[in-house]
Motif scaffolding. Sequence first.
Motif, PDB file in Angstrom:
ATOM      1  N   ASP A 178       5.446   8.859   2.473  1.00 45.37           N
ATOM      2  CA  ASP A 178       6.102   7.549   2.577  1.00 45.37           C
ATOM      3  C   ASP A 178       5.041   6.461   2.697  1.00 45.37           C
ATOM      4  OD1 ASP A 178       7.664   5.362   2.996  1.00 45.37           O
ATOM      5  OD2 ASP A 178       8.480   6.017   4.940  1.00 45.37           O
ATOM      6  N   ALA A 179       4.911   5.620   1.666  1.00 44.62           N
ATOM      7  CA  ALA A 179       3.877   4.587   1.635  1.00 44.62           C
ATOM      8  C   ALA A 179       4.345   3.255   2.196  1.00 44.62           C
ATOM      9  CB  ALA A 179       3.393   4.387   0.196  1.00 44.62           C
ATOM     10  N   SER A 180       5.565   3.192   2.707  1.00 44.76           N
ATOM     11  CA  SER A 180       6.104   1.911   3.174  1.00 44.76           C
ATOM     12  C   SER A 180       5.332   1.359   4.371  1.00 44.76           C
ATOM     13  CB  SER A 180       7.577   2.070   3.538  1.00 44.76           C
ATOM     14  OG  SER A 180       7.747   3.024   4.586  1.00 44.76           O
ATOM     15  N   GLY A 181       4.677   2.227   5.129  1.00 41.75           N
ATOM     16  CA  GLY A 181       3.951   1.763   6.299  1.00 41.75           C
ATOM     17  C   GLY A 181       2.519   1.346   6.031  1.00 41.75           C
ATOM     18  N   ASP A 214      -5.834   6.169   3.914  1.00 45.18           N
ATOM     19  CA  ASP A 214      -4.527   6.087   3.273  1.00 45.18           C
ATOM     20  C   ASP A 214      -3.961   7.476   2.986  1.00 45.18           C
ATOM     21  OD1 ASP A 214      -4.547   3.366   3.365  1.00 45.18           O
ATOM     22  OD2 ASP A 214      -5.086   3.048   1.265  1.00 45.18           O
ATOM     23  N   ARG A 254      -3.630  -3.335  11.347  1.00 53.36           N
ATOM     24  CA  ARG A 254      -2.515  -2.409  11.288  1.00 53.36           C
ATOM     25  C   ARG A 254      -2.989  -0.988  11.535  1.00 53.36           C
ATOM     26  NH1 ARG A 254       1.780  -4.204   6.598  1.00 53.36           N
ATOM     27  NH2 ARG A 254       1.866  -6.419   7.104  1.00 53.36           N
ATOM     28  N   PRO A 308      -0.470  -3.877   2.651  1.00 53.75           N
ATOM     29  CA  PRO A 308      -0.751  -4.271   1.261  1.00 53.75           C
ATOM     30  C   PRO A 308      -2.222  -4.618   1.087  1.00 53.75           C
ATOM     31  CG  PRO A 308       0.321  -6.067   2.438  1.00 53.75           C
ATOM     32  CD  PRO A 308       0.343  -4.877   3.363  1.00 53.75           C
ATOM     33  N   THR A 314       3.136  10.894   6.972  1.00 46.45           N
ATOM     34  CA  THR A 314       4.496  10.379   6.751  1.00 46.45           C
ATOM     35  C   THR A 314       5.196  11.092   5.610  1.00 46.45           C
ATOM     36  OG1 THR A 314       3.632   8.638   5.293  1.00 46.45           O
ATOM     37  CG2 THR A 314       3.842   8.108   7.637  1.00 46.45           C
ATOM     38  N   LEU A 372      -0.491   8.908   4.436  1.00 45.13           N
ATOM     39  CA  LEU A 372       0.563   9.432   3.572  1.00 45.13           C
ATOM     40  C   LEU A 372       0.908  10.872   3.946  1.00 45.13           C
ATOM     41  CD1 LEU A 372      -0.625   8.040   0.120  1.00 45.13           C
ATOM     42  CD2 LEU A 372       1.420   7.350   1.383  1.00 45.13           C
TER      43      LEU A 372
END
Length: 241
Positions: free
Chosen positions: A42-45, A32, A232, A48, A39, A36
């Motif tokens: 940006d944690a949108s990708g 993770d 993912r 969950p 990106t 991060l």
Amino acid sequence: MLARVGGDDHRLVITVHHILVDGWSMPLLVGDLLALYATDGDASGLPPVRPYRAYLKWLKEQDAPAAEAAWRGALAGVEEATLVAEPDPARTPVRPGVRSLELSEEATARLTAAARRLGTTPSTLIQCAWGLLVGGLTGRRDVLFGLTVSGRPDEIPGVESMLGLFITTVPVRLSVRNEETVEGCSAASATSRTPSWPTTTWGCASSASRATRASYSTPSSSSRTTRWTRRRARPSPPGCG
């Protein structure tokens, strides 16, 4: 801490207390962090994940008295720990040692094939081999040792991607005979009195101290098989066998 050690060569140093995450969680955490970093925060990708409180809620719902009863039955008759060396108050204290052995691909293939032929798992064969070794070192036919397990219950969806402290150690009891083989031990382990999940969540310390009169200070073993799955594009970490 990100340290530059020369040119474009960097080292990422992460210090975290074991009470927060276990070995399974570390690849997830690092993955993770790298995502991060790539990106720009940006944690949108990121996929969950279930919060650790889901595990705490599940743990609270377990039947502790039933687990204690299961362990009392499994450890009935155990009066003392299985020690490879007798206690000696005069002995100079030293830090516990760790010995690691990484099997070659050929040895792993043979182990996997043997487990498949016997209808068991590589982890079970390793446990049997360890039990036979401890029995030989101590001259005992009834041995008790600790086994490190991942502690992640299948009943919780998404538990494989959760961060937190799940790992635990549970007692394994093996009764061996003279000239016992790993194959024979494996067959006997199928009817072992060691409780199965979820009674293992009761914990090693509780299992040994409350279910028996023995102090729990025995040799322990752990094995790890690396598993990689795609979720993912994020790999799952190694699991404990």
